[in-house]
Design a protein around this motif. Structure first.
Motif, mmCIF file in Angstrom:
data_model
loop_
_atom_site.group_PDB
_atom_site.id
_atom_site.type_symbol
_atom_site.label_atom_id
_atom_site.label_comp_id
_atom_site.label_asym_id
_atom_site.label_seq_id
_atom_site.Cartn_x
_atom_site.Cartn_y
_atom_site.Cartn_z
ATOM 1 N N LYS A 139 0.836 -1.210 0.000
ATOM 2 C CA LYS A 139 0.000 0.000 0.000
ATOM 3 C C LYS A 139 0.865 1.252 0.000
ATOM 4 C CE LYS A 139 -3.888 0.164 1.964
ATOM 5 N NZ LYS A 139 -5.016 0.276 2.855
ATOM 6 N N GLY A 140 2.176 1.075 0.061
ATOM 7 C CA GLY A 140 3.077 2.222 0.024
ATOM 8 C C GLY A 140 4.146 2.144 1.091
ATOM 9 N N GLU A 141 5.020 3.125 1.034
ATOM 10 C CA GLU A 141 6.082 3.217 2.025
ATOM 11 C C GLU A 141 6.402 4.679 2.281
ATOM 12 O OE1 GLU A 141 9.337 1.049 0.166
ATOM 13 O OE2 GLU A 141 10.340 2.932 -0.237
ATOM 14 N N GLU A 142 7.004 4.932 3.422
ATOM 15 C CA GLU A 142 7.401 6.281 3.800
ATOM 16 C C GLU A 142 8.847 6.229 4.272
ATOM 17 O OE1 GLU A 142 6.796 10.301 4.175
ATOM 18 O OE2 GLU A 142 5.199 8.924 3.612
ATOM 19 N N ASN A 143 9.689 7.092 3.713
ATOM 20 C CA ASN A 143 11.085 7.200 4.135
ATOM 21 C C ASN A 143 11.228 8.391 5.062
ATOM 22 O OD1 ASN A 143 12.535 5.099 2.594
ATOM 23 N ND2 ASN A 143 11.628 6.181 0.881
ATOM 24 N N ILE A 144 11.945 8.196 6.156
ATOM 25 C CA ILE A 144 12.131 9.232 7.158
ATOM 26 C C ILE A 144 13.618 9.364 7.436
ATOM 27 C CG2 ILE A 144 11.603 9.944 9.529
ATOM 28 C CD1 ILE A 144 9.232 7.701 9.088
ATOM 29 N N MET A 145 14.203 10.522 7.145
ATOM 30 C CA MET A 145 15.603 10.759 7.478
ATOM 31 C C MET A 145 15.635 11.312 8.894
ATOM 32 S SD MET A 145 18.706 10.414 6.701
ATOM 33 C CE MET A 145 18.779 10.061 4.964
ATOM 34 N N PHE A 146 16.328 10.623 9.780
ATOM 35 C CA PHE A 146 16.323 10.935 11.201
ATOM 36 C C PHE A 146 17.727 11.345 11.619
ATOM 37 C CE2 PHE A 146 16.279 9.363 15.702
ATOM 38 C CZ PHE A 146 15.309 10.226 16.162
ATOM 39 N N PHE A 147 17.852 12.526 12.251
ATOM 40 C CA PHE A 147 19.147 13.042 12.706
ATOM 41 C C PHE A 147 19.130 13.193 14.218
ATOM 42 C CE2 PHE A 147 18.595 14.722 8.434
ATOM 43 C CZ PHE A 147 19.790 14.339 7.840
ATOM 44 N N VAL A 148 20.164 12.690 14.874
ATOM 45 C CA VAL A 148 20.339 12.901 16.313
ATOM 46 C C VAL A 148 21.556 13.794 16.461
ATOM 47 C CG1 VAL A 148 20.761 11.833 18.555
ATOM 48 C CG2 VAL A 148 19.382 10.630 16.847
ATOM 49 N N GLN A 149 21.363 14.960 17.095
ATOM 50 C CA GLN A 149 22.456 15.897 17.295
ATOM 51 C C GLN A 149 22.734 16.030 18.772
ATOM 52 O OE1 GLN A 149 20.892 19.373 15.388
ATOM 53 N NE2 GLN A 149 21.672 18.764 13.388
ATOM 54 N N GLY A 150 23.936 16.457 19.105
ATOM 55 C CA GLY A 150 24.291 16.673 20.502
ATOM 56 C C GLY A 150 25.457 15.797 20.892
ATOM 57 N N GLU A 151 26.081 16.157 21.979
ATOM 58 C CA GLU A 151 27.232 15.415 22.475
ATOM 59 C C GLU A 151 26.798 14.475 23.577
ATOM 60 O OE1 GLU A 151 30.219 15.525 21.139
ATOM 61 O OE2 GLU A 151 29.441 16.957 19.681
ATOM 62 N N ARG A 152 27.281 13.258 23.523
ATOM 63 C CA ARG A 152 26.924 12.244 24.506
ATOM 64 C C ARG A 152 27.391 12.632 25.913
ATOM 65 N NH1 ARG A 152 25.448 6.790 24.497
ATOM 66 N NH2 ARG A 152 26.340 5.641 26.204
ATOM 67 N N ASN A 153 28.525 13.295 26.027
ATOM 68 C CA ASN A 153 29.036 13.631 27.356
ATOM 69 C C ASN A 153 28.577 15.007 27.830
ATOM 70 O OD1 ASN A 153 30.499 15.267 25.724
ATOM 71 N ND2 ASN A 153 32.505 14.476 26.319
ATOM 72 N N HIS A 154 27.655 15.631 27.120
ATOM 73 C CA HIS A 154 27.147 16.945 27.495
ATOM 74 C C HIS A 154 25.769 16.770 28.128
ATOM 75 C CE1 HIS A 154 26.574 21.222 27.445
ATOM 76 N NE2 HIS A 154 25.467 21.102 26.756
ATOM 77 N N ALA A 155 25.626 17.106 29.399
ATOM 78 C CA ALA A 155 24.382 16.861 30.131
ATOM 79 C C ALA A 155 23.319 17.883 29.745
ATOM 80 C CB ALA A 155 24.631 16.904 31.628
ATOM 81 N N THR A 156 22.508 17.558 28.749
ATOM 82 C CA THR A 156 21.452 18.471 28.337
ATOM 83 C C THR A 156 20.065 17.949 28.664
ATOM 84 O OG1 THR A 156 21.432 17.515 26.128
ATOM 85 C CG2 THR A 156 22.789 19.476 26.472
#
Length: 109
Positions: free
Chosen positions: A60-77
């Protein structure tokens, strides 16, 4: 659901089939078809695809989603267990524009 062409999950006749090692993905598919990823890291960024089929197996179709995760792992946000320190009262906000979703987590301190 697929990530970068690799099959992650399939929901068929209300039964979920896993195609990945859950410890590596930290993800799950909910009964409504939603893909949930726990403790996001930059490596979770990528092209995700959801494919839909009818009861007869016809596409019935498909949907493509470009997903970005930004930020530093050691930065407590945010108060996520993967960061070094929990913070009080994070503020989450989301914005949707032209099929793009931006989610932001801030702490005013």
């Amino acid at each position: 659901w697929k990530k970068g062409g690799q099959r992650l999950f399939q929901l068929k006749y209300n039964k979920t089939k896993d195609f990945i090692n859950k410890k590596q993905c930290r993800c799950e598919m909910l009964r409504n078809g939603t893909l949930r990823i726990q403790h996001l890291v930059k490596e979770d960024s990528g092209n995700y695809t959801v494919e839909l089929y009818d009861q007869n197996g016809k596409s019935k179709g498909e949907e493509n989603i470009m997903f970005f995760v930004q930020g530093e792992r050691n930065h407590a946000t945010c108060a996520f267990p993967s960061f070094s320190e929990p913070v009080p009262q994070p503020i989450l906000s989301a914005e949707c524009r032209n099929k793009n979703v931006s989610v932001k987590c801030e702490v005013k301190q």
